[in-house]
Design a protein around this motif. Structure first.
Motif, short mmCIF file in Angstrom:
data_model
loop_
_atom_site.label_atom_id
_atom_site.label_comp_id
_atom_site.label_asym_id
_atom_site.label_seq_id
_atom_site.Cartn_x
_atom_site.Cartn_y
_atom_site.Cartn_z
N LYS A 50 -4.98 -16.19 3.81
CA LYS A 50 -4.66 -15.12 4.76
C LYS A 50 -5.88 -14.34 5.21
CE LYS A 50 -0.05 -14.21 2.72
NZ LYS A 50 -0.11 -15.17 1.60
N VAL A 51 -7.02 -14.53 4.54
CA VAL A 51 -8.20 -13.70 4.82
C VAL A 51 -9.45 -14.56 5.02
CG1 VAL A 51 -7.34 -11.66 3.61
CG2 VAL A 51 -8.62 -13.39 2.34
N ASP A 52 -10.39 -14.01 5.80
CA ASP A 52 -11.70 -14.64 5.99
C ASP A 52 -12.73 -14.07 5.03
OD1 ASP A 52 -10.87 -16.18 8.33
OD2 ASP A 52 -10.82 -14.25 9.37
N ALA A 53 -12.52 -12.82 4.61
CA ALA A 53 -13.50 -12.13 3.77
C ALA A 53 -12.77 -11.14 2.87
CB ALA A 53 -14.53 -11.39 4.63
N VAL A 54 -13.38 -10.85 1.71
CA VAL A 54 -12.79 -9.90 0.77
C VAL A 54 -13.86 -9.01 0.16
CG1 VAL A 54 -10.80 -11.32 0.09
CG2 VAL A 54 -12.98 -11.56 -1.14
N ALA A 56 0.71 -4.84 0.74
CA ALA A 56 0.33 -4.69 -0.67
C ALA A 56 0.68 -5.97 -1.41
CB ALA A 56 1.06 -3.51 -1.29
N PHE A 57 -0.25 -6.44 -2.22
CA PHE A 57 -0.03 -7.67 -2.97
C PHE A 57 -0.17 -7.39 -4.46
CE2 PHE A 57 -1.40 -9.06 1.21
CZ PHE A 57 -0.51 -10.08 1.49
N ALA A 58 0.58 -8.10 -5.27
CA ALA A 58 0.54 -7.92 -6.72
C ALA A 58 -0.58 -8.73 -7.35
CB ALA A 58 1.88 -8.31 -7.34
N ARG A 59 -0.95 -9.86 -6.72
CA ARG A 59 -1.97 -10.74 -7.28
C ARG A 59 -3.03 -11.03 -6.23
NH1 ARG A 59 0.56 -16.08 -9.02
NH2 ARG A 59 1.06 -16.04 -6.79
N ALA A 60 -4.28 -11.08 -6.67
CA ALA A 60 -5.36 -11.35 -5.73
C ALA A 60 -5.19 -12.70 -5.03
CB ALA A 60 -6.70 -11.30 -6.46
N GLU A 61 -4.73 -13.70 -5.77
CA GLU A 61 -4.61 -15.04 -5.19
C GLU A 61 -3.57 -15.11 -4.06
OE1 GLU A 61 -2.86 -15.33 -9.46
OE2 GLU A 61 -4.46 -14.24 -8.42
N ASP A 62 -2.71 -14.08 -3.97
CA ASP A 62 -1.74 -14.06 -2.87
C ASP A 62 -2.41 -13.88 -1.51
OD1 ASP A 62 0.33 -14.37 -4.67
OD2 ASP A 62 0.75 -12.22 -4.82
N PRO A 92 -13.45 -1.75 14.38
CA PRO A 92 -12.98 -2.53 15.53
C PRO A 92 -13.15 -4.02 15.26
CG PRO A 92 -15.12 -1.56 16.01
CD PRO A 92 -14.68 -0.98 14.71
N GLN A 93 -12.27 -4.82 15.75
CA GLN A 93 -12.31 -6.27 15.62
C GLN A 93 -12.22 -6.74 14.17
OE1 GLN A 93 -15.98 -7.06 17.87
NE2 GLN A 93 -14.71 -7.73 19.58
N VAL A 94 -11.71 -5.88 13.29
CA VAL A 94 -11.45 -6.27 11.91
C VAL A 94 -10.00 -5.93 11.60
CG1 VAL A 94 -11.93 -5.76 9.49
CG2 VAL A 94 -13.82 -5.96 11.11
N GLN A 95 -9.28 -6.87 11.03
CA GLN A 95 -7.91 -6.62 10.61
C GLN A 95 -7.85 -6.55 9.09
OE1 GLN A 95 -5.09 -9.73 11.43
NE2 GLN A 95 -3.36 -8.63 10.52
N LEU A 96 -7.45 -5.40 8.58
CA LEU A 96 -7.23 -5.27 7.14
C LEU A 96 -5.89 -5.92 6.81
CD1 LEU A 96 -8.09 -4.15 4.37
CD2 LEU A 96 -6.87 -2.04 4.95
N VAL A 97 -5.94 -7.09 6.16
CA VAL A 97 -4.74 -7.87 5.90
C VAL A 97 -3.95 -7.28 4.74
CG1 VAL A 97 -3.89 -10.12 5.15
CG2 VAL A 97 -5.73 -9.97 6.85
N GLY A 98 -4.63 -6.94 3.66
CA GLY A 98 -3.89 -6.46 2.51
C GLY A 98 -4.79 -5.91 1.42
#
Length: 302
Positions: A51-55, A41-47, A15-21
Motif C-alpha cells: 500500500k505504500v512507496d515509503a515508510v 490505522a493499522f494494527a500490524r506494520a506488515e498490513d 503536497p503530492q504526498v499521501q499519508l496512507v496509514g
C-alpha cells in the motif's frame, strides 16, 4: 510512539504526498492519530505492505530490524530513526538488506538538518578542536538505551562529518544515575589528522543545552542548536603588522524546523532516486563509534 505522530503530521501536510496509514502497538493511539491526519490505522506494520512507496520507522531501537525487514525486502523506501539498531550486527544487517534491494534508506540524524549546523558545516575549514555539549532532562521513553546511543550519537555523527578523517583513539567515561545505563557521559575522540573532539552528553541535567564549538586555524565557530544561531570569530592580519586582530560576526540564518526539512529531503530523495544526506553506511559508522564509546565506559566501570 513519541516521534511517530510528528512524522504523521508532517507527511499529511506535504503536497503530492499521501499519508496512507499509521501503525502503533496501542490501537487507541493509532486510531486517534489516523483520525487527526485523515488516514487509516493499522494494527500490524506488515498490513502496510503493498500500500505504500515509503515508510518512516519510529519504534523502539530493539525492534528496528524486525519491523524494517519486510519493507526493505519488499522494495519500500525507508527513513529509520537513529540509532540504527541496538547492536552493530543488527544494524549492518539492516543496511545490507537495504543495499541488496536498492531502496532509498535514510537514517534520522536530525541535527544534520538544523539550519545553523548546515551553515556552520559550509563555513568550517579544517577543524582542529571540537567541543560539543548535549544536555537534557530525564525522559522516560529513552530508558531502553544509554545516553551515548540516545543523545551523544548525534554529536558523534556531526563531529565525524566535520573532521572527515579516520579515528585514531577513543577514551570515555560515563555514570549511571537514574537507570542501569550510563545517563551522563564524556568522550574524547582523536583523529588521524590530529583533530580532537570532546563530546559530553547528559540526560539528567536540570536544563537543556545543545551547543557545539569548532576551533580551526585562525577561526572559531559556535552554534546553539536551539536557536540555530552561529557566532564566528576570525583572526585577521593587522594592517600595521604585529598581532592579528579578532573580528566577530553572527551569521544571518533563517531557522527552520529540522524534522520538516529532514522528511522533505527524504521524500525528494525517493522521488528523484538520489542518495540521502545520511545514508545507511553513515548511520552504521556513527553507531560503530557510539558502541566503541560504550565499551570504553564499561571498561572503566569494571
Amino acid at each position: 510512539g513519541y516521534l511517530g505522530k510528528f512524522h504523521a503530521r508532517i507527511y499529511a501536510a506535504m503536497p503530492q504526498v499521501q499519508l496512507v496509514g499509521v501503525v502503533d502497538a496501542d490501537a487507541a493511539t493509532a486510531a486517534r492519530i489516523a483520525k487527526e491526519y485523515g488516514c487509516q490505522a493499522f494494527a500490524r506494520a506488515e498490513d502496510l505492505l503493498g500500500k505504500v512507496d515509503a515508510v518512516s520507522i519510529v519504534v523502539p531501537t530493539i525492534h528496528h530490524l524486525e519491523v524494517a525487514r519486510p519493507f526493505l525486502e519488499g522494495g519500500v523506501h525507508m527513513l529509520m530513526e537513529k540509532p540504527l539498531a541496538a547492536t552493530y550486527e543488527d544494524a549492518r544487517t539492516i543496511v545490507e538488506i537495504a543495499e541488496r534491494n536498492k531502496v532509498i534508506f535514510q537514517v534520522g540524524h536530525l541535527e544534520r538538518y538544523n539550519a545553523g549546523f548546515m551553515s556552520l558545516a559550509e563555513s568550517v575549514k579544517e577543524p582542529r578542536f571540537i567541543e560539543a555539549h548535549r544536555l537534557g532532562t530525564f525522559v522516560e521513553r529513552a530508558t531502553d538505551v544509554d545516553v551515548v546511543t540516545d543523545l551523544m550519537i548525534h554529536d558523534i555523527d556531526i563531529v565525524m562529518s566535520l573532521v572527515n578523517s579516520p579515528i585514531r583513539e577513543i577514551s570515555a567515561i560515563g555514570v549511571p544515575v537514574l537507570t542501569e545505563h550510563a545517563d551522563i557521559a564524556n568522550a574524547r575522540i582523536e583523529f588521524e589528522n590530529g583533530a580532537v573532539a570532546n563530546v559530553t552528553a547528559s540526560r539528567v541535567s536540570n536544563k537543556k543545552q545543545r551547543r557545539i564549538r569548532v576551533f580551526g586555524r585562525h577561526s572559531y565557530h559556535a552554534l546553539d542548536f536551539g536557536d540555530s544561531q552561529v557566532e564566528v570569530a576570525h583572526a585577521v592580519p593587522s594592517p600595521g603588522g604585529g598581532r592579528p586582530e579578532i573580528t566577530t560576526e553572527r551569521l544571518a540564518i533563517e531557522p527552520q524546523p529540522p524534522l520538516d526539512a529532514e522528511l522533505a529531503d527524504f521524500i525528494d530523495c525517493v522521488r528523484h532516486k538520489r542518495a540521502p544526506l545520511v545514508g545507511g553506511r553513515t548511520g552504521l559508522e556513527a553507531l560503530r563509534v557510539a558502541l566503541l564509546v560504550k565499551e570504553k565506559i564499561l571498561s572503566c566501570q569494571t
